[in-house]
Design a protein around this motif. Structure first.
Motif, PDB file in Angstrom:
ATOM      1  N   PHE A   1       0.811  -1.212   0.000  1.00  0.00           N
ATOM      2  CA  PHE A   1       0.000   0.000   0.000  1.00  0.00           C
ATOM      3  C   PHE A   1       0.846   1.265   0.000  1.00  0.00           C
ATOM      4  CE2 PHE A   1      -2.641   3.233   2.024  1.00  0.00           C
ATOM      5  CZ  PHE A   1      -3.700   3.216   1.144  1.00  0.00           C
ATOM      6  N   SER A   2       1.885   1.292   0.878  1.00  0.00           N
ATOM      7  CA  SER A   2       2.661   2.534   0.977  1.00  0.00           C
ATOM      8  C   SER A   2       3.486   2.763  -0.292  1.00  0.00           C
ATOM      9  CB  SER A   2       3.547   2.515   2.220  1.00  0.00           C
ATOM     10  OG  SER A   2       4.390   1.396   2.191  1.00  0.00           O
ATOM     11  N   SER A   3       3.942   1.668  -0.944  1.00  0.00           N
ATOM     12  CA  SER A   3       4.714   1.904  -2.164  1.00  0.00           C
ATOM     13  C   SER A   3       3.834   2.495  -3.266  1.00  0.00           C
ATOM     14  CB  SER A   3       5.400   0.622  -2.638  1.00  0.00           C
ATOM     15  OG  SER A   3       4.474  -0.300  -3.143  1.00  0.00           O
ATOM     16  N   LEU A   4       2.542   2.134  -3.266  1.00  0.00           N
ATOM     17  CA  LEU A   4       1.636   2.723  -4.266  1.00  0.00           C
ATOM     18  C   LEU A   4       1.347   4.185  -3.953  1.00  0.00           C
ATOM     19  CD1 LEU A   4      -0.968  -0.044  -5.039  1.00  0.00           C
ATOM     20  CD2 LEU A   4       0.737   0.928  -6.551  1.00  0.00           C
ATOM     21  N   LEU A   5       1.230   4.514  -2.660  1.00  0.00           N
ATOM     22  CA  LEU A   5       1.011   5.924  -2.294  1.00  0.00           C
ATOM     23  C   LEU A   5       2.182   6.760  -2.793  1.00  0.00           C
ATOM     24  CD1 LEU A   5      -0.384   6.232   1.334  1.00  0.00           C
ATOM     25  CD2 LEU A   5      -1.586   6.392  -0.840  1.00  0.00           C
ATOM     26  N   THR A   6       3.404   6.259  -2.554  1.00  0.00           N
ATOM     27  CA  THR A   6       4.582   6.987  -3.005  1.00  0.00           C
ATOM     28  C   THR A   6       4.583   7.068  -4.524  1.00  0.00           C
ATOM     29  OG1 THR A   6       5.708   5.915  -1.174  1.00  0.00           O
ATOM     30  CG2 THR A   6       7.080   7.131  -2.714  1.00  0.00           C
ATOM     31  N   LEU A   7       4.313   5.935  -5.163  1.00  0.00           N
ATOM     32  CA  LEU A   7       4.318   5.900  -6.619  1.00  0.00           C
ATOM     33  C   LEU A   7       3.386   6.958  -7.193  1.00  0.00           C
ATOM     34  CD1 LEU A   7       4.757   3.347  -9.091  1.00  0.00           C
ATOM     35  CD2 LEU A   7       2.402   4.077  -9.100  1.00  0.00           C
ATOM     36  N   ALA A   8       2.160   7.031  -6.646  1.00  0.00           N
ATOM     37  CA  ALA A   8       1.165   7.913  -7.237  1.00  0.00           C
ATOM     38  C   ALA A   8       1.352   9.360  -6.818  1.00  0.00           C
ATOM     39  CB  ALA A   8      -0.233   7.430  -6.870  1.00  0.00           C
ATOM     40  N   SER A   9       2.104   9.623  -5.748  1.00  0.00           N
ATOM     41  CA  SER A   9       2.180  11.015  -5.301  1.00  0.00           C
ATOM     42  C   SER A   9       3.537  11.671  -5.512  1.00  0.00           C
ATOM     43  CB  SER A   9       1.763  11.128  -3.830  1.00  0.00           C
ATOM     44  OG  SER A   9       2.519  10.233  -3.049  1.00  0.00           O
ATOM     45  N   VAL A  10       4.644  10.933  -5.485  1.00  0.00           N
ATOM     46  CA  VAL A  10       5.927  11.623  -5.670  1.00  0.00           C
ATOM     47  C   VAL A  10       6.728  11.181  -6.891  1.00  0.00           C
ATOM     48  CG1 VAL A  10       6.217  12.183  -3.229  1.00  0.00           C
ATOM     49  CG2 VAL A  10       7.211  10.105  -4.112  1.00  0.00           C
ATOM     50  N   ILE A  11       6.524   9.956  -7.393  1.00  0.00           N
ATOM     51  CA  ILE A  11       7.299   9.527  -8.555  1.00  0.00           C
ATOM     52  C   ILE A  11       6.773  10.270  -9.786  1.00  0.00           C
ATOM     53  CG2 ILE A  11       7.979   7.550  -9.968  1.00  0.00           C
ATOM     54  CD1 ILE A  11       8.981   7.205  -7.208  1.00  0.00           C
ATOM     55  N   PRO A  12       7.673  10.876 -10.606  1.00  0.00           N
ATOM     56  CA  PRO A  12       7.182  11.596 -11.783  1.00  0.00           C
ATOM     57  C   PRO A  12       6.367  10.675 -12.695  1.00  0.00           C
ATOM     58  CG  PRO A  12       9.544  11.948 -11.464  1.00  0.00           C
ATOM     59  CD  PRO A  12       9.132  10.919 -10.465  1.00  0.00           C
ATOM     60  N   TYR A  13       5.162  11.122 -13.070  1.00  0.00           N
ATOM     61  CA  TYR A  13       4.251  10.385 -13.958  1.00  0.00           C
ATOM     62  C   TYR A  13       3.714   9.094 -13.332  1.00  0.00           C
ATOM     63  CZ  TYR A  13       6.290  13.681 -17.173  1.00  0.00           C
ATOM     64  OH  TYR A  13       6.732  14.835 -17.734  1.00  0.00           O
ATOM     65  N   GLY A  14       4.046   8.829 -12.060  1.00  0.00           N
ATOM     66  CA  GLY A  14       3.575   7.600 -11.415  1.00  0.00           C
ATOM     67  C   GLY A  14       2.057   7.537 -11.339  1.00  0.00           C
ATOM     68  N   GLY A  15       1.449   8.673 -10.987  1.00  0.00           N
ATOM     69  CA  GLY A  15      -0.005   8.705 -10.894  1.00  0.00           C
ATOM     70  C   GLY A  15      -0.644   8.395 -12.228  1.00  0.00           C
TER      71      GLY A  15
ATOM     72  N   ARG B   1      -0.285   4.642 -12.968  1.00  0.00           N
ATOM     73  CA  ARG B   1      -1.191   3.850 -12.144  1.00  0.00           C
ATOM     74  C   ARG B   1      -2.624   3.974 -12.644  1.00  0.00           C
ATOM     75  NH1 ARG B   1      -2.685   3.992  -5.699  1.00  0.00           N
ATOM     76  NH2 ARG B   1      -3.957   2.128  -5.855  1.00  0.00           N
ATOM     77  N   ASN B   2      -3.025   5.202 -12.981  1.00  0.00           N
ATOM     78  CA  ASN B   2      -4.399   5.388 -13.440  1.00  0.00           C
ATOM     79  C   ASN B   2      -4.645   4.747 -14.796  1.00  0.00           C
ATOM     80  OD1 ASN B   2      -6.054   6.899 -11.508  1.00  0.00           O
ATOM     81  ND2 ASN B   2      -4.366   8.344 -11.622  1.00  0.00           N
ATOM     82  N   LEU B   3      -3.651   4.813 -15.697  1.00  0.00           N
ATOM     83  CA  LEU B   3      -3.810   4.143 -16.994  1.00  0.00           C
ATOM     84  C   LEU B   3      -4.035   2.647 -16.768  1.00  0.00           C
ATOM     85  CD1 LEU B   3      -1.132   5.758 -19.332  1.00  0.00           C
ATOM     86  CD2 LEU B   3      -3.596   5.638 -19.723  1.00  0.00           C
ATOM     87  N   HIS B   4      -3.244   2.056 -15.854  1.00  0.00           N
ATOM     88  CA  HIS B   4      -3.387   0.628 -15.571  1.00  0.00           C
ATOM     89  C   HIS B   4      -4.766   0.331 -14.994  1.00  0.00           C
ATOM     90  CE1 HIS B   4      -1.618  -3.357 -15.033  1.00  0.00           C
ATOM     91  NE2 HIS B   4      -2.263  -3.428 -13.879  1.00  0.00           N
ATOM     92  N   TYR B   5      -5.179   1.182 -14.062  1.00  0.00           N
ATOM     93  CA  TYR B   5      -6.475   0.965 -13.415  1.00  0.00           C
ATOM     94  C   TYR B   5      -7.613   1.035 -14.436  1.00  0.00           C
ATOM     95  CZ  TYR B   5     -10.536   1.816 -10.471  1.00  0.00           C
ATOM     96  OH  TYR B   5     -11.772   1.736  -9.888  1.00  0.00           O
ATOM     97  N   TRP B   6      -7.638   2.101 -15.251  1.00  0.00           N
ATOM     98  CA  TRP B   6      -8.761   2.286 -16.171  1.00  0.00           C
ATOM     99  C   TRP B   6      -8.736   1.285 -17.318  1.00  0.00           C
ATOM    100  CZ3 TRP B   6     -12.905   4.245 -14.480  1.00  0.00           C
ATOM    101  CH2 TRP B   6     -12.875   5.212 -13.480  1.00  0.00           C
ATOM    102  N   ALA B   7      -7.532   0.905 -17.772  1.00  0.00           N
ATOM    103  CA  ALA B   7      -7.477  -0.135 -18.803  1.00  0.00           C
ATOM    104  C   ALA B   7      -8.038  -1.443 -18.248  1.00  0.00           C
ATOM    105  CB  ALA B   7      -6.043  -0.316 -19.303  1.00  0.00           C
ATOM    106  N   GLY B   8      -7.776  -1.708 -16.953  1.00  0.00           N
ATOM    107  CA  GLY B   8      -8.316  -2.908 -16.314  1.00  0.00           C
ATOM    108  C   GLY B   8      -9.835  -2.883 -16.256  1.00  0.00           C
ATOM    109  N   GLN B   9     -10.384  -1.728 -15.864  1.00  0.00           N
ATOM    110  CA  GLN B   9     -11.842  -1.598 -15.829  1.00  0.00           C
ATOM    111  C   GLN B   9     -12.420  -1.793 -17.225  1.00  0.00           C
ATOM    112  OE1 GLN B   9     -13.334  -0.882 -12.709  1.00  0.00           O
ATOM    113  NE2 GLN B   9     -11.214  -1.225 -12.127  1.00  0.00           N
ATOM    114  N   LEU B  10     -11.799  -1.118 -18.215  1.00  0.00           N
ATOM    115  CA  LEU B  10     -12.288  -1.190 -19.596  1.00  0.00           C
ATOM    116  C   LEU B  10     -12.294  -2.626 -20.089  1.00  0.00           C
ATOM    117  CD1 LEU B  10     -12.953   0.494 -22.261  1.00  0.00           C
ATOM    118  CD2 LEU B  10     -10.596  -0.001 -22.870  1.00  0.00           C
ATOM    119  N   MET B  11     -11.211  -3.356 -19.782  1.00  0.00           N
ATOM    120  CA  MET B  11     -11.095  -4.702 -20.323  1.00  0.00           C
ATOM    121  C   MET B  11     -12.199  -5.611 -19.781  1.00  0.00           C
ATOM    122  SD  MET B  11      -7.799  -7.076 -20.737  1.00  0.00           S
ATOM    123  CE  MET B  11      -7.936  -8.611 -21.635  1.00  0.00           C
TER     124      MET B  11
END
Ligand code: HEM
Ligand code: FES
Lengths: 150, 208
Positions: free
Chosen positions: B59-73, B76-86
């Protein structure tokens, strides 16, 4: 007359390829930034606090960290203000003597025990070390029980 | 189709049944599903560079990924929405196949491959949800382990193999990670390639 450029289907599709390649080139720099970012490298888990801390003081925030410290008659304790529900930073409400989470409304009492909202666990307490000069070193990677004092 | 002897001709055939080109016949739902799968593979691979599986780290690695890693958010969102779409397009694709009676011989085998793919995609979605490692994903993992545990004899072992030992407040285990990021996508990829090959072998997309 020079030969007129003809917009055949083939010519348009070829132009589309140029567009695709140009768009791909634009992703290179962001990709490099993403892959080389070291922002999630482990940072030191130690936090310092050097201001005086009175007995029965209210919670005091350390600089640049989610760590809060307090002293009661038994000693010093440290708490991490990270909601145990989904990890938002909880805020201390001085008048109510409660910790409030902005994300899904969890409320914790003065000691960090959950009162209401989705959170089930108390706010984590972490180890404190008292240095000879009276300042504190807090080790956020070492969790301790609610009653631990230094 | 004698003139489609090599792989290039397989990818770019000299002729295709006109129905296969008619958008209103297939709505390109299988094609969109495959596109989503490719996007998931690329963005999933990128997520793996910063994601740390584990009950306490996921959980904490995803928080960091989405909030401080450049383009991480964004990733993550592309992966999430592609998953929903599929999940949506795969289900609609199956409905289209039922609607046009395309499950009938000679396509019955490909129908079964499709059903297996549907199950795989749903399970991929579920394991991805567990990888978030939140309190909810912990609850979901607990429910799944308990349901599997009801199968006499096999259940408890099966739950171990599929989920490892999730905690009640985080579903992110190394076992789930391996299934989600490697084993399931690989199985799904090969089944999809077989699925596409079978379409041609069964005479292409056309009304029966
Ligand atoms: C092919 C179908 C796939 C589906 C349906 C799928 C679905 C999902 C879903 C729903 C999540 C939860 C994301 C969220 O809620 O934030 C997730 C997370 C994740 N997936 Fe996938 N995924 C697929 C393929 C892959 C592949 C191929 C990889 C790696 C090569 C991958 C790596 C990951 C990782 C590391 C996470 C955790 C990060 C996060 O939660 O954003 N996935 N996946
Ligand atoms: S993260 Fe605090 S209530 Fe949900």
């Amino acid at each position: 007359m020079p030969r007129q450029l003809e917009w055949t289907r083939r010519a348009v599709l070829r132009l589309a390829w140029v567009g695709v390649i140009a768009a791909s080139a634009l992703t290179i720099e962001p990709l490099v930034q993403y892959l080389t970012s070291k922002e999630d490298r482990l940072q030191s888990t130690l936090v310092g606090y050097s201001k005086p801390l009175d007995v029965n003081s209210d919670w005091q925030n350390t600089a640049n960290a989610r760590v809060w410290v307090k002293r009661d008659s038994l000693g010093v304790m440290a708490l991490v203000a990270t909601c145990t529900h989904l990890g938002c930073e909880v805020h201390y409400h001085v008048e109510k003597k409660e910790w409030l989470c902005p994300c899904h409304g969890s409320i914790y009492d003065l000691e960090g025990r959950p009162i209401s909202g989705p959170a089930l666990k108390a706010l984590p307490r972490v180890a404190v070390e008292l240095k000879p000069d009276g300042s504190l070193i807090i080790n956020t990677s070492k969790q301790v029980g609610m009653d631990t004092r230094v | 189709m004698k003139d489609q002897k090599n792989f290039v001709h397989h990818i770019r055939p000299i002729f295709v049944p006109s129905k296969a080109l008619s958008v209103l016949y297939t709505f390109c739902l299988g094609g969109v599903s495959f596109l989503a799968f490719v996007v998931l593979g690329v963005t999933g691979l990128l997520l793996m560079f910063h994601y740390q599986p584990g009950n306490s780290t996921g959980f904490s690695s995803l928080l960091t990924l989405a909030s401080v890693i450049p383009y991480g958010g964004m990733i993550r969102n592309l992966h999430y929405w592609a998953g929903q779409l599929m999940v949506v397009t795969v289900n609609l694709h199956m409905l289209r196949v039922v609607w046009t009676h395309s499950y009938k011989p000679p396509k019955q085998l490909n129908w079964l491959v499709g059903v297996a793919l549907l199950m795989l995609i749903l399970f991929l979605d579920f394991t991805g949800y567990l990888l978030i490692g939140s309190q909810e994903s912990g609850a979901a993992a607990t429910v799944a382990v308990n349901i599997l545990g009801l199968i006499p004899g096999l259940g408890i072992g099966l739950a171990q193999v599929l989920f490892g030992e999730p905690s009640a407040i985080s579903g992110s285990t190394l076992v789930v990670y391996v299934w989600h990021c490697f084993a399931l996508p690989m199985i799904a990829l090969f089944l999809q390639l077989y699925h596409f090959w079978r379409i041609r072998r069964d005479g292409g997309v056309r009304p029966l």
